[in-house]
Design a protein around this motif. Sequence first.
Motif, PDB file in Angstrom:
ATOM      1  N   TYR A  50       0.681  -1.171  -0.069  1.00  0.00           N
ATOM      2  CA  TYR A  50      -0.151   0.080   0.208  1.00  0.00           C
ATOM      3  C   TYR A  50       0.954   0.962  -0.116  1.00  0.00           C
ATOM      4  O   TYR A  50       0.365   2.816  -0.599  1.00  0.00           O
ATOM      5  CB  TYR A  50      -1.419   0.271   1.199  1.00  0.00           C
ATOM      6  CG  TYR A  50      -1.948  -1.551   1.061  1.00  0.00           C
ATOM      7  CD1 TYR A  50      -2.506  -2.024   0.243  1.00  0.00           C
ATOM      8  CD2 TYR A  50      -1.988  -1.610   2.375  1.00  0.00           C
ATOM      9  CE1 TYR A  50      -2.992  -3.036   0.214  1.00  0.00           C
ATOM     10  CE2 TYR A  50      -2.942  -2.734   2.685  1.00  0.00           C
ATOM     11  CZ  TYR A  50      -2.975  -3.445   1.951  1.00  0.00           C
ATOM     12  OH  TYR A  50      -4.444  -4.615   2.105  1.00  0.00           O
ATOM     13  N   PHE A  82      -5.894  -6.531   9.942  1.00  0.00           N
ATOM     14  CA  PHE A  82      -6.034  -4.680  10.003  1.00  0.00           C
ATOM     15  C   PHE A  82      -6.069  -4.418  11.480  1.00  0.00           C
ATOM     16  O   PHE A  82      -6.674  -5.086  12.015  1.00  0.00           O
ATOM     17  CB  PHE A  82      -6.580  -4.519   9.009  1.00  0.00           C
ATOM     18  CG  PHE A  82      -6.404  -4.678   7.470  1.00  0.00           C
ATOM     19  CD1 PHE A  82      -5.814  -3.851   7.305  1.00  0.00           C
ATOM     20  CD2 PHE A  82      -6.649  -5.694   6.916  1.00  0.00           C
ATOM     21  CE1 PHE A  82      -4.784  -3.353   5.675  1.00  0.00           C
ATOM     22  CE2 PHE A  82      -6.409  -5.657   5.726  1.00  0.00           C
ATOM     23  CZ  PHE A  82      -6.125  -4.459   4.934  1.00  0.00           C
ATOM     24  N   ILE A  88     -15.503  -9.465   6.159  1.00  0.00           N
ATOM     25  CA  ILE A  88     -16.527  -8.621   5.515  1.00  0.00           C
ATOM     26  C   ILE A  88     -18.258  -8.847   5.555  1.00  0.00           C
ATOM     27  O   ILE A  88     -18.251  -9.927   5.952  1.00  0.00           O
ATOM     28  CB  ILE A  88     -16.608  -9.367   3.955  1.00  0.00           C
ATOM     29  CG1 ILE A  88     -14.804  -9.229   3.335  1.00  0.00           C
ATOM     30  CG2 ILE A  88     -16.678  -8.626   2.876  1.00  0.00           C
ATOM     31  CD1 ILE A  88     -14.781  -8.164   3.085  1.00  0.00           C
TER      32      ILE A  88
ATOM     33  N   GLY B 193     -19.749 -12.121  -7.334  1.00  0.00           N
ATOM     34  CA  GLY B 193     -19.891 -11.346  -5.913  1.00  0.00           C
ATOM     35  C   GLY B 193     -19.272 -11.267  -4.402  1.00  0.00           C
ATOM     36  O   GLY B 193     -19.670 -10.999  -4.227  1.00  0.00           O
ATOM     37  N   ARG B 194     -18.546 -12.205  -4.304  1.00  0.00           N
ATOM     38  CA  ARG B 194     -18.201 -12.449  -3.055  1.00  0.00           C
ATOM     39  C   ARG B 194     -16.377 -11.253  -3.116  1.00  0.00           C
ATOM     40  O   ARG B 194     -16.530 -10.457  -2.021  1.00  0.00           O
ATOM     41  CB  ARG B 194     -16.662 -13.761  -2.567  1.00  0.00           C
ATOM     42  CG  ARG B 194     -18.142 -14.502  -2.030  1.00  0.00           C
ATOM     43  CD  ARG B 194     -17.414 -15.565  -1.794  1.00  0.00           C
ATOM     44  NE  ARG B 194     -16.676 -16.596  -3.126  1.00  0.00           N
ATOM     45  CZ  ARG B 194     -17.395 -17.601  -3.953  1.00  0.00           C
ATOM     46  NH1 ARG B 194     -18.879 -18.117  -3.080  1.00  0.00           N
ATOM     47  NH2 ARG B 194     -17.226 -18.388  -4.625  1.00  0.00           N
ATOM     48  N   ALA B 195     -15.657 -11.070  -4.275  1.00  0.00           N
ATOM     49  CA  ALA B 195     -14.969 -10.160  -4.388  1.00  0.00           C
ATOM     50  C   ALA B 195     -15.099  -8.612  -4.410  1.00  0.00           C
ATOM     51  O   ALA B 195     -14.861  -7.670  -2.983  1.00  0.00           O
ATOM     52  CB  ALA B 195     -14.332 -10.399  -6.016  1.00  0.00           C
ATOM     53  N   ALA B 197     -18.012  -8.053  -2.441  1.00  0.00           N
ATOM     54  CA  ALA B 197     -18.343  -7.677  -1.508  1.00  0.00           C
ATOM     55  C   ALA B 197     -17.084  -7.104  -0.437  1.00  0.00           C
ATOM     56  O   ALA B 197     -17.257  -6.472   0.327  1.00  0.00           O
ATOM     57  CB  ALA B 197     -19.106  -8.813  -0.750  1.00  0.00           C
ATOM     58  N   SER B 198     -15.561  -7.546  -0.651  1.00  0.00           N
ATOM     59  CA  SER B 198     -14.373  -7.488   0.015  1.00  0.00           C
ATOM     60  C   SER B 198     -14.290  -5.824  -1.239  1.00  0.00           C
ATOM     61  O   SER B 198     -13.664  -5.297  -0.043  1.00  0.00           O
ATOM     62  CB  SER B 198     -13.348  -8.298  -0.460  1.00  0.00           C
ATOM     63  OG  SER B 198     -14.026  -9.975  -0.511  1.00  0.00           O
ATOM     64  N   ARG B 200     -16.504  -3.568  -1.928  1.00  0.00           N
ATOM     65  CA  ARG B 200     -16.889  -2.324  -1.624  1.00  0.00           C
ATOM     66  C   ARG B 200     -16.975  -2.332  -0.182  1.00  0.00           C
ATOM     67  O   ARG B 200     -16.578  -0.747   0.536  1.00  0.00           O
ATOM     68  CB  ARG B 200     -18.717  -2.772  -1.266  1.00  0.00           C
ATOM     69  CG  ARG B 200     -19.189  -1.666  -0.647  1.00  0.00           C
ATOM     70  CD  ARG B 200     -20.498  -2.789  -1.227  1.00  0.00           C
ATOM     71  NE  ARG B 200     -21.280  -3.598  -1.179  1.00  0.00           N
ATOM     72  CZ  ARG B 200     -22.256  -3.856   0.252  1.00  0.00           C
ATOM     73  NH1 ARG B 200     -23.000  -2.742   0.984  1.00  0.00           N
ATOM     74  NH2 ARG B 200     -22.269  -5.054   0.472  1.00  0.00           N
ATOM     75  N   GLN B 201     -16.607  -3.373   1.147  1.00  0.00           N
ATOM     76  CA  GLN B 201     -16.192  -2.744   2.142  1.00  0.00           C
ATOM     77  C   GLN B 201     -15.202  -2.368   2.444  1.00  0.00           C
ATOM     78  O   GLN B 201     -14.978  -1.219   3.309  1.00  0.00           O
ATOM     79  CB  GLN B 201     -16.205  -4.021   2.643  1.00  0.00           C
ATOM     80  CG  GLN B 201     -16.271  -3.323   4.837  1.00  0.00           C
ATOM     81  CD  GLN B 201     -16.480  -5.220   5.481  1.00  0.00           C
ATOM     82  OE1 GLN B 201     -17.533  -5.937   5.203  1.00  0.00           O
ATOM     83  NE2 GLN B 201     -15.734  -4.953   6.443  1.00  0.00           N
ATOM     84  N   SER B 202     -13.822  -2.474   1.935  1.00  0.00           N
ATOM     85  CA  SER B 202     -12.731  -2.055   2.130  1.00  0.00           C
ATOM     86  C   SER B 202     -11.660  -2.740   0.952  1.00  0.00           C
ATOM     87  O   SER B 202     -11.381  -3.510   1.072  1.00  0.00           O
ATOM     88  CB  SER B 202     -11.664  -2.619   3.738  1.00  0.00           C
ATOM     89  OG  SER B 202     -10.509  -2.394   2.932  1.00  0.00           O
ATOM     90  N   PRO B 204      -8.026  -1.873   0.642  1.00  0.00           N
ATOM     91  CA  PRO B 204      -7.542  -2.379   1.107  1.00  0.00           C
ATOM     92  C   PRO B 204      -7.605  -4.101   1.384  1.00  0.00           C
ATOM     93  O   PRO B 204      -6.201  -4.800   1.723  1.00  0.00           O
ATOM     94  CB  PRO B 204      -6.307  -1.593   2.113  1.00  0.00           C
ATOM     95  CG  PRO B 204      -7.585  -0.605   2.453  1.00  0.00           C
ATOM     96  CD  PRO B 204      -8.576  -0.527   1.504  1.00  0.00           C
ATOM     97  N   SER B 205      -8.817  -4.435   2.122  1.00  0.00           N
ATOM     98  CA  SER B 205      -8.429  -6.235   2.522  1.00  0.00           C
ATOM     99  C   SER B 205      -8.446  -6.397   1.588  1.00  0.00           C
ATOM    100  O   SER B 205      -7.873  -7.514   2.003  1.00  0.00           O
ATOM    101  CB  SER B 205     -10.005  -5.749   3.699  1.00  0.00           C
ATOM    102  OG  SER B 205     -10.330  -6.707   3.438  1.00  0.00           O
ATOM    103  N   ILE B 207      -7.629  -6.240  -1.723  1.00  0.00           N
ATOM    104  CA  ILE B 207      -6.037  -6.251  -1.637  1.00  0.00           C
ATOM    105  C   ILE B 207      -5.407  -7.814  -0.911  1.00  0.00           C
ATOM    106  O   ILE B 207      -4.562  -8.229  -2.415  1.00  0.00           O
ATOM    107  CB  ILE B 207      -5.665  -5.080  -2.004  1.00  0.00           C
ATOM    108  CG1 ILE B 207      -5.357  -3.825  -2.912  1.00  0.00           C
ATOM    109  CG2 ILE B 207      -3.906  -5.610  -2.403  1.00  0.00           C
ATOM    110  CD1 ILE B 207      -5.751  -2.920  -2.775  1.00  0.00           C
ATOM    111  N   ALA B 208      -5.503  -7.907  -0.204  1.00  0.00           N
ATOM    112  CA  ALA B 208      -5.099  -8.199   0.558  1.00  0.00           C
ATOM    113  C   ALA B 208      -5.046  -9.816   0.343  1.00  0.00           C
ATOM    114  O   ALA B 208      -4.742 -10.545   1.051  1.00  0.00           O
ATOM    115  CB  ALA B 208      -4.778  -8.262   2.006  1.00  0.00           C
ATOM    116  N   ALA B 209      -6.661  -9.462   0.323  1.00  0.00           N
ATOM    117  CA  ALA B 209      -7.155 -11.358  -0.337  1.00  0.00           C
ATOM    118  C   ALA B 209      -6.466 -11.594  -1.582  1.00  0.00           C
ATOM    119  O   ALA B 209      -6.865 -13.032  -1.926  1.00  0.00           O
ATOM    120  CB  ALA B 209      -8.429 -10.790   0.184  1.00  0.00           C
ATOM    121  N   LYS B 321     -21.361   2.587  12.324  1.00  0.00           N
ATOM    122  CA  LYS B 321     -20.846   1.720  12.048  1.00  0.00           C
ATOM    123  C   LYS B 321     -19.415   2.121  12.489  1.00  0.00           C
ATOM    124  O   LYS B 321     -18.005   1.383  12.476  1.00  0.00           O
ATOM    125  CB  LYS B 321     -20.720   0.868  10.616  1.00  0.00           C
ATOM    126  CG  LYS B 321     -22.205  -0.575  10.338  1.00  0.00           C
ATOM    127  CD  LYS B 321     -21.772  -1.183   9.021  1.00  0.00           C
ATOM    128  CE  LYS B 321     -21.828  -0.224   8.458  1.00  0.00           C
ATOM    129  NZ  LYS B 321     -21.684  -0.382   6.684  1.00  0.00           N
TER     130      LYS B 321
END
Lengths: 239, 325
Positions: A50, A82, A88, B193-195, B197-198, B200-202, B204-205, B207-209, B321
């Motif tokens: 990053y 993190f 998710i 769809g799973r990608a 969802a990832s 949309r949420q984050s 960086p996360s 990418i880490a996946a 949230k």
Amino acid sequence: MKVEVNDIRVQFGGVMPLDGVTVTFPGGTCGLIGPNGAGKTTFFNVLSGYVTPVNGSVRCDGVELLTMPDYKRARWGVRRTFQTEQAIEGLSVFDNVLTVYEHTAKGSRAEKKKAVDEALEFCGLLGVRDQLVRTLPAKERRFIEMARAVVGSPKVVLLDEPAAGLPDEETNELSVIIRSIPERSDATVILVDHDMALVQACCEWSAVLDFGRLLASGPTGDVLRDPKVLSAYLGEDEL
Amino acid sequence: MGAIVKHKAFEPGAIAVIVVFALFVAPSIFGAFWITNLTQMAVFSVVAASAGMLYGRVGLVSLGQVAPYGIGCWVTMRLAYATSLPFPVLLLIGGIVAAVIGMLIGLPALRVSGLYLALVTLMLAAALETVLGVLKFPNGGSGFSGVVTSLSDLAPMRRPGFAETDPAYFRFTVIVALLLFLLAYVFLAGKPGRAWASIRQSEPSAIAAGIAITQYKLIAFALAAFMAGVAGGLFAGSVQQSIGIDQFSRQAALFLIAVVLMGGVHTLWGALLAGFFSKVMLDLLTSYMVGGQFWNNFSLSLFGFGLMMNLIQSTKAMEKKGLLG
């Protein structure tokens, strides 16, 4: 598996979060500690891609990590969690872990299921396997992140304050998992945490950062007794 | 074992009831006016589903979904006059052309995100409005644009041979819309769809996946453009002639996002609701209530109000949230 970090320098304008860090993580579970702003998270961000350093190299298993695009590092074997957990929310626990596996490894449907279930079992999550993450409390979410970090065959696992916000009992459970990662998948674990008990429980070896420089490294017990570390980080009266 | 929570995007039982009603009951109880309305509701639901999917599932704020809708409409119409290809093939080509153009435009657009992506895509809608203003919709003429020069050449666009009448074309539209919804469902329930969802949420996360973010965003753009493109073709077959460009204008683009947000972006039901709001509710009010024009304005105000409520609610939810903290 050794992680050889050589002269990493990161510059944001006039600020140098990392100022020539050279350190070799010997493998197993290693601690990375230091006061707030020492550059620990920046260091992780360099490893996961990053943040692009102005100078330096990170070699692991004969491979230079810094020239790889970020998502390909994950496919190669760099995993991370993190500070604020990133499970998710819209997916089930199983799908959370599956997502990491299906992008970092190839396999048949049965192999995928097996690998994901193994990771869930390793982190004690089989009981909530099919639940939506949105419905789960903090502890499970933290453990889901661990399962995401260990599924398949990770080579370097970066844990950024994995126990933040967890009560002692759950932190103990977590430390058992962290300690068993290297033998499970032969990965090098680097653990950043402010909880010294956790670091001592998990890591035989630790490195200390302060103001973007390496202050000390070696067996965790020795490092924590190092006068430089005491004065810079823990403060004399804390021990 | 805890309770098993599945995706709530699509309940097979409820879908079956709606489809059976649409295919076998609706054509016999509604007159031509309402059948046309319901046809357009089905068409618009698909467009709404495509925009809602981009926003709700991938987190891409695209205000330009009317562009592939318009492109699909134009291409299908033009080919319907120029070729004798079967109608479903025309729809497919319209969808594919829309998807390709959508991806070509998406590639540079993906370098920006959030508000900037919204602006770029809105400009895309504006650009299409200009192009369509010059080209106009084909109406049986020759040449590239297919616009007639004399009134005697004016011809309605053909429909599939098995669905010439309005009720039959309505059934055909419902089936195609259902297939498009299923297509979206297959993507959403699978690896993309799973990608998404990832992502949309984050990011960086994600990418880490190991998720190749640009690639998956492009897949989303292509799928959404394909759906809207096919819907455009269905719309062309419904109206058959003299389509006005106001269907694909900037205002239509904003209207679309308003009804999509009102319907809800997290399930495919929201899309159906959006189609209902925009095509059926307005006509219900203006046809059956005293003071037609008032209700027209009233509905538009209602959409604005609904949009505002929706944004306030979602902002509150985000604050809870801690995303804004």
